[in-house]
Design an enzyme around this catalytic site. Structure first.
Site, PDB file in Angstrom:
ATOM      1  N   LYS A  11       0.844  -1.187   0.000  1.00  0.00           N
ATOM      2  CA  LYS A  11       0.000   0.000   0.000  1.00  0.00           C
ATOM      3  C   LYS A  11       0.880   1.238   0.000  1.00  0.00           C
ATOM      4  O   LYS A  11       1.744   1.400   0.875  1.00  0.00           O
ATOM      5  CB  LYS A  11      -0.902   0.009   1.247  1.00  0.00           C
ATOM      6  CG  LYS A  11      -2.128   0.899   1.097  1.00  0.00           C
ATOM      7  CD  LYS A  11      -3.115   0.308   0.118  1.00  0.00           C
ATOM      8  CE  LYS A  11      -4.492   0.941   0.252  1.00  0.00           C
ATOM      9  NZ  LYS A  11      -5.455   0.341  -0.685  1.00  0.00           N
ATOM     10  N   THR A  58      -3.827  -5.132   0.575  1.00  0.00           N
ATOM     11  CA  THR A  58      -3.216  -3.819   0.769  1.00  0.00           C
ATOM     12  C   THR A  58      -4.058  -2.962   1.718  1.00  0.00           C
ATOM     13  O   THR A  58      -3.515  -2.130   2.451  1.00  0.00           O
ATOM     14  CB  THR A  58      -3.029  -3.093  -0.573  1.00  0.00           C
ATOM     15  OG1 THR A  58      -4.289  -2.799  -1.165  1.00  0.00           O
ATOM     16  CG2 THR A  58      -2.202  -3.938  -1.523  1.00  0.00           C
ATOM     17  N   ASP A  59      -5.372  -3.180   1.739  1.00  0.00           N
ATOM     18  CA  ASP A  59      -6.194  -2.463   2.713  1.00  0.00           C
ATOM     19  C   ASP A  59      -5.865  -2.906   4.134  1.00  0.00           C
ATOM     20  O   ASP A  59      -5.869  -2.091   5.067  1.00  0.00           O
ATOM     21  CB  ASP A  59      -7.683  -2.672   2.433  1.00  0.00           C
ATOM     22  CG  ASP A  59      -8.558  -1.821   3.342  1.00  0.00           C
ATOM     23  OD1 ASP A  59      -8.622  -0.590   3.108  1.00  0.00           O
ATOM     24  OD2 ASP A  59      -9.141  -2.366   4.302  1.00  0.00           O
ATOM     25  N   PHE A 160      34.101  27.608  -9.963  1.00  0.00           N
ATOM     26  CA  PHE A 160      34.277  26.383 -10.742  1.00  0.00           C
ATOM     27  C   PHE A 160      35.308  26.660 -11.835  1.00  0.00           C
ATOM     28  O   PHE A 160      35.021  27.372 -12.805  1.00  0.00           O
ATOM     29  CB  PHE A 160      32.957  25.933 -11.356  1.00  0.00           C
ATOM     30  CG  PHE A 160      33.027  24.557 -11.980  1.00  0.00           C
ATOM     31  CD1 PHE A 160      33.552  23.479 -11.283  1.00  0.00           C
ATOM     32  CD2 PHE A 160      32.559  24.341 -13.270  1.00  0.00           C
ATOM     33  CE1 PHE A 160      33.619  22.214 -11.846  1.00  0.00           C
ATOM     34  CE2 PHE A 160      32.615  23.077 -13.840  1.00  0.00           C
ATOM     35  CZ  PHE A 160      33.145  22.019 -13.129  1.00  0.00           C
ATOM     36  N   VAL A 228      30.849  21.635  -6.515  1.00  0.00           N
ATOM     37  CA  VAL A 228      29.819  20.922  -5.775  1.00  0.00           C
ATOM     38  C   VAL A 228      30.367  19.570  -5.320  1.00  0.00           C
ATOM     39  O   VAL A 228      30.082  19.092  -4.216  1.00  0.00           O
ATOM     40  CB  VAL A 228      28.556  20.742  -6.641  1.00  0.00           C
ATOM     41  CG1 VAL A 228      27.511  19.912  -5.902  1.00  0.00           C
ATOM     42  CG2 VAL A 228      27.975  22.099  -7.025  1.00  0.00           C
ATOM     43  N   GLN A 229      31.182  18.955  -6.178  1.00  0.00           N
ATOM     44  CA  GLN A 229      31.743  17.639  -5.853  1.00  0.00           C
ATOM     45  C   GLN A 229      32.529  17.676  -4.544  1.00  0.00           C
ATOM     46  O   GLN A 229      32.354  16.821  -3.663  1.00  0.00           O
ATOM     47  CB  GLN A 229      32.644  17.159  -6.999  1.00  0.00           C
ATOM     48  CG  GLN A 229      31.908  16.698  -8.241  1.00  0.00           C
ATOM     49  CD  GLN A 229      31.597  17.824  -9.215  1.00  0.00           C
ATOM     50  OE1 GLN A 229      31.588  19.002  -8.848  1.00  0.00           O
ATOM     51  NE2 GLN A 229      31.339  17.452 -10.465  1.00  0.00           N
ATOM     52  N   ASN A 255      22.375  21.068  -9.742  1.00  0.00           N
ATOM     53  CA  ASN A 255      22.925  22.417  -9.785  1.00  0.00           C
ATOM     54  C   ASN A 255      21.906  23.330 -10.467  1.00  0.00           C
ATOM     55  O   ASN A 255      21.697  23.259 -11.673  1.00  0.00           O
ATOM     56  CB  ASN A 255      24.254  22.428 -10.542  1.00  0.00           C
ATOM     57  CG  ASN A 255      25.084  23.654 -10.242  1.00  0.00           C
ATOM     58  OD1 ASN A 255      24.567  24.655  -9.747  1.00  0.00           O
ATOM     59  ND2 ASN A 255      26.368  23.587 -10.534  1.00  0.00           N
ATOM     60  N   HIS A 257      20.925  26.505 -12.010  1.00  0.00           N
ATOM     61  CA  HIS A 257      21.722  27.571 -12.598  1.00  0.00           C
ATOM     62  C   HIS A 257      20.987  28.910 -12.625  1.00  0.00           C
ATOM     63  O   HIS A 257      19.770  28.976 -12.820  1.00  0.00           O
ATOM     64  CB  HIS A 257      22.111  27.190 -14.024  1.00  0.00           C
ATOM     65  CG  HIS A 257      22.876  25.905 -14.114  1.00  0.00           C
ATOM     66  ND1 HIS A 257      24.119  25.734 -13.549  1.00  0.00           N
ATOM     67  CD2 HIS A 257      22.566  24.715 -14.697  1.00  0.00           C
ATOM     68  CE1 HIS A 257      24.546  24.501 -13.783  1.00  0.00           C
ATOM     69  NE2 HIS A 257      23.619  23.868 -14.468  1.00  0.00           N
TER      70      HIS A 257
END
Length: 302
Positions: A11, A58-59, A160, A228-229, A255, A257
């Site tokens: 569910k 699932t109920d 960068f 960022v790395q 990222n 931009h």
């Protein structure tokens, strides 16, 4: 001939809200979450032979979520996910694994007249706290916790440069740029032997979430990021140090931009480089940077 190689059902999108009422102080606390349960085990006949007898409806799974939420704490979500998973594998002998995913929606207590209000809350962002727990019969409980949808931006303090360049490269180097991303961060806990093992470290779950969130925000804000790395690696390394019970940390950072707009065509108006003040936010395409950092010799598998 064919054979069933994968079978899991359950569910999804079970919405749950629980209020805790402190009768002495009158202060109330609320938790809202979305739960997904998926079961696997000796259920192949329901797929291959139209035999529904192995199916825990699932109920039934939905009602189980509500009943166990009434009977147990739902915070921290790592504990509640473990309670649910343990219930399914211990109650139904033919169910050998339960996959539980919980998304906790953010409600922050209001401050009214300078004081925390006892029972009023506001949603101050789209950020969610997520937990994925897998309870396997005879194998214990694996848990991954995380933060999703935490949108952050810094208007400077990001660069960068020095990246590989060839005949396909058009991007110029920059030593000052806008950096924005929507944080998806996760941390994998050591394998728990069972539900009681999870219960024994309950305070660690909220503390880890606070530590991961604080490290993410403070590192993002304070560091003059070369990429960022590198920034995300430093975040991972700090979380591993701050939360000893974790074995792996992972980040996925798009990222987002913001491009300079050349306005020199209009009366020589300067709006590039050091004069840039007006930018065009970009929806796509965008960079996507991911990494997983583990303790040496450890696996990140859930």
């Amino acid at each position: 001939m064919s054979e069933l190689s994968y079978a899991r059902y359950g569910k999804d999108n079970v919405r749950l809200y629980k209020v805790h009422k402190d009768q002495e102080t009158g202060v109330q606390s609320v938790t809202e979450m979305t739960v997904c349960s998926l079961l696997e085990g000796d259920i192949g006949e329901s797929y291959t032979a139209a035999d529904n007898s192995p199916i825990v409806a699932t109920d039934t799974q939905k009602q189980t979520v509500y009943i166990l939420a009434k009977q147990n704490p739902v915070t921290p979500p790592e504990l509640f996910a473990s309670i649910l998973g343990n219930h399914f594998v211990s109650t139904y002998k033919h169910i050998h694994a339960a996959h539980i995913k919980i998304t906790v929606h953010r409600w922050a207590r209001m401050t009214v007249e300078g004081k925390p209000h006892p029972h009023s809350f506001m949603r101050d962002g789209a950020e969610t706290r997520v937990v994925e727990a897998v309870a396997r019969e005879g194998e214990g409980i694996s848990i991954r916790s995380g933060i999703n949808g935490l949108l952050v931006l810094k208007s400077t303090g990001s660069a960068f440069y020095g990246f590989h360049m060839d005949e396909y490269t058009k991007l110029p180097e920059t030593w000052d740029r806008i950096l924005s991303t929507e944080v998806e961060c996760g941390w994998h806990w050591k394998k728990f032997a069972g539900l009681e093992d999870v219960r024994s470290v309950v305070p660690e779950f909220d503390a880890a979430w606070e530590a991961a969130r604080t490290i993410t925000l403070e590192t993002f804000a304070k560091e003059n990021s070369p990429s960022v790395q590198n920034t995300m690696y430093k975040m991972c390394d700090q979380i591993l140090a701050a939360v000893p019970l974790t074995e792996a940390i992972e980040y996925s950072l798009p990222n987002k931009h913001y491009f300079e707009i050349d306005l020199s065509w209009h009366k020589g108006l300067k709006n590039t480089g050091k004069d840039a003040e007006v930018f065009a936010p970009q929806s796509d395409p965008n960079g996507l940077i991911q990494c997983t950092v583990t303790r040496k010799g450890k696996s990140a598998k859930l």
